[in-house]
Design an enzyme around this catalytic site. Structure first.
Site, PDB file in Angstrom:
ATOM      1  N   LEU A 181       0.854  -1.179   0.000  1.00 33.20           N
ATOM      2  CA  LEU A 181       0.000   0.000   0.000  1.00 33.20           C
ATOM      3  C   LEU A 181       0.895   1.235   0.000  1.00 33.20           C
ATOM      4  CD1 LEU A 181      -2.732  -0.914   2.658  1.00 33.20           C
ATOM      5  CD2 LEU A 181      -2.925  -1.032   0.171  1.00 33.20           C
ATOM      6  N   ASP A 182       0.452   2.291  -0.651  1.00 28.90           N
ATOM      7  CA  ASP A 182       1.198   3.542  -0.616  1.00 28.90           C
ATOM      8  C   ASP A 182       1.342   4.020   0.820  1.00 28.90           C
ATOM      9  OD1 ASP A 182       1.410   3.559  -3.340  1.00 28.90           O
ATOM     10  OD2 ASP A 182      -0.279   4.911  -3.664  1.00 28.90           O
ATOM     11  N   ARG A 183       2.373   4.791   1.061  1.00 27.56           N
ATOM     12  CA  ARG A 183       2.606   5.318   2.410  1.00 27.56           C
ATOM     13  C   ARG A 183       1.384   6.047   2.953  1.00 27.56           C
ATOM     14  NH1 ARG A 183       4.232  10.144   4.418  1.00 27.56           N
ATOM     15  NH2 ARG A 183       4.636  11.023   2.364  1.00 27.56           N
ATOM     16  N   THR A 185      -1.780   5.559   2.289  1.00 24.88           N
ATOM     17  CA  THR A 185      -2.992   4.753   2.355  1.00 24.88           C
ATOM     18  C   THR A 185      -2.942   3.811   3.546  1.00 24.88           C
ATOM     19  OG1 THR A 185      -3.126   4.823  -0.062  1.00 24.88           O
ATOM     20  CG2 THR A 185      -4.456   3.158   1.047  1.00 24.88           C
TER      21      THR A 185
END
EC number: 5.4.99.-
Length: 473
Positions: A181-183, A185
């Site tokens: 997951l993106d930082r 999110t």
């Protein structure tokens, strides 16, 4: 982590040494201070790391060959001024092949190893615990907090998911993320306890035999019913992280279902907020907001963020796609032409330079420049050990966006993991609204064949649902 000497190889290719001379590579310098346990401390709702010494090692790149060592640092490593690197070379914090550098004009050759020991300052992350949704002998299913990167990268090392989990379970434990997951999110991630389990779960996700549901908070009154967006997505600028709907982009399909809509407060309240908030925030508040459940059928970069922007309902605190200063009052609604891409990229790039706005801190590509400028205004202090400018702490609003990976479900019915709604998706104080997901708004339950999005799906037996129980790491 820093590199360590690798064990000697048993043999090299059997070439005659007189025709193919081989020079053993120099030993790699190890970090003189690699603290364990990591020097964490909690303060003001943030997980912080006490600054520590760390050694970066790198082999000479082709473009560095024959150049002076100070020239390499001054032109290639711009995190600190040339004066810092000059002093670091003279004082022995920069070494060549494990030995002090004779002068700042020393020439770097092919095969050389440059080592730089510095006083490392990591950005703080949220102090929120890493939630445990499920754990067995093979996997840990976690609820990742927003604002934490998964892997050490850039200025983040100990303040990353895998290092925080390692600190909790022991130095020798090696957590193996199966998805990313993106930082910014939050939500469900799978951590393998061993290689075979990690590879098996990663393969399932790659083969698209896993359905995912995200929940988000968007600007305005999102329509009811099953809302489908099938607009293709094209990467406009990798550097700026900008993606847009374009006819020549990659196929992208998303199903959205509204969970709740919360209208704006009274006009007097809105007027007061407009005086206090810049960058279009008051305008967003005057439109109210919706909680939307999302089913990405494909997996394009920024797919949910781009599709929601195209539909006219961007994620409320999205620093890119909900930014009026970049896209104007319409926020790019229904826009699929490229005639103003250059202007958009110029304005977006300026947000990290001349136009410093709080929202920019969400953007990984700009965060360093933003923090430096913000720190100069907020603190003006420097580290007593290394003279590095000290940044002010990020606010809660700078640690993530309203996007949460709420549920992952195996199509074969073997497992189904979900979390509760994040705090920002709950009804505001004094207002009635759903506090948990509802059956009628479940995007994973839609008939994709009926919507023309997919062939008839095989009927699967109901899967066992596992919900986050509040445990933390």
């Amino acid at each position: 982590m820093s590199l360590v000497p690798s064990p000697p190889r048993d043999a090299y290719p059997p070439y005659p040494p007189d025709k193919f001379p081989f020079t053993e590579p120099p030993p790699v310098v190890t970090t003189p201070c690699d603290p364990w346990p990591p020097p964490y401390y909690l303060e003001d709702g943030l997980r912080k790391v006490t600054p520590y010494h760390y050694t970066y090692n790198t082999f000479c790149k082709e473009r560095w060959r024959g150049r002076e060592i100070l020239d390499i640092f001054a032109s290639e490593f711009r995190d600190r001024p040339t004066e810092y690197y000059e002093k670091a070379i003279v004082e022995g914090r920069v070494v060549l092949n494990g030995k002090p550098v004779e002068s700042t004009k020393s020439i770097v050759k092919n095969g050389d190893v440059i080592s730089h020991t510095l006083h490392r300052h990591e950005p703080p992350v949220t102090a929120t615990s890493i939630g445990i949704v499920h754990e067995d002998d093979d996997l840990i299913v976690i609820n990742k907090p927003a604002g934490m990167p998964v892997h050490p990268a850039g200025r983040y090392n100990f303040n990353s998911i895998i290092e925080i989990m390692r600190a909790d379970r022991g130095y020798g434990w090696n957590p193996l993320p199966c998805n990313r997951l993106d930082r910014l999110t939050s939500g469900i991630m799978f951590i393998g306890k061993h290689k075979a389990a990690a590879e098996a779960m990663s393969a399932q996700i790659r083969e698209r035999s896993v359905k995912k549901e995200y929940v988000t908070r968007v600007v305005g009154e999102f329509p009811e019913g099953e809302i489908v967006c099938e607009k293709p997505i094209l990467q406009i600028s990798p550097k700026l992280g900008l993606n847009r709907v374009r006819a020549n982009g990659k196929e992208a399909k998303t199903v959205f279902k509204r969970l709740a809509y919360y209208p704006p407060k009274d006009s007097t309240q809105g007027a007061n907020e407009e005086q206090q908030d810049g960058d279009g925030m008051a305008w967003k508040k005057l439109r109210g907001y919706s909680i939307v459940r999302c089913f990405p059928i494909t997996g394009r970069t920024h797919q949910l963020r781009v599709h929601l922007q195209y539909l006219g309902h961007p994620i409320s605190n999205d620093p890119i796609y909900a930014n009026q200063r970049v896209f104007g009052p319409s926020l790019g609604r229904a826009h699929s032409e490229d005639e103003n891409d250059e202007d958009i990229m110029t304005r977006l790039a300026r947000m990290g330079k001349e136009d410093v706005a709080d929202a920019v801190a969400y953007h990984d590509e700009m965060v360093d420049q933003y923090n430096k400028r913000k720190a100069e205004k907020m603190t003006g202090e420097t580290c007593s050990v290394c003279d590095t400018p000290l940044y002010s702490d990020p606010g809660v609003h700078e640690l993530g966006i309203y996007l949460h990976a709420r549920r992952y479900r195996c199509e074969t019915g073997r497992w189904d993991y979900e979390t509760g709604l994040p705090e920002w998706a709950l009804p505001p104080p004094g207002v009635e609204g759903p506090t948990e997901s509802t059956v009628d708004t479940d995007p994973l339950a839609v008939d994709l064949k009926k919507l023309g999005l997919e062939d008839a799906e095989d009927q699967q037996e109901p899967s066992k649902t596992v919900t986050a129980a509040g445990a933390g790491v």
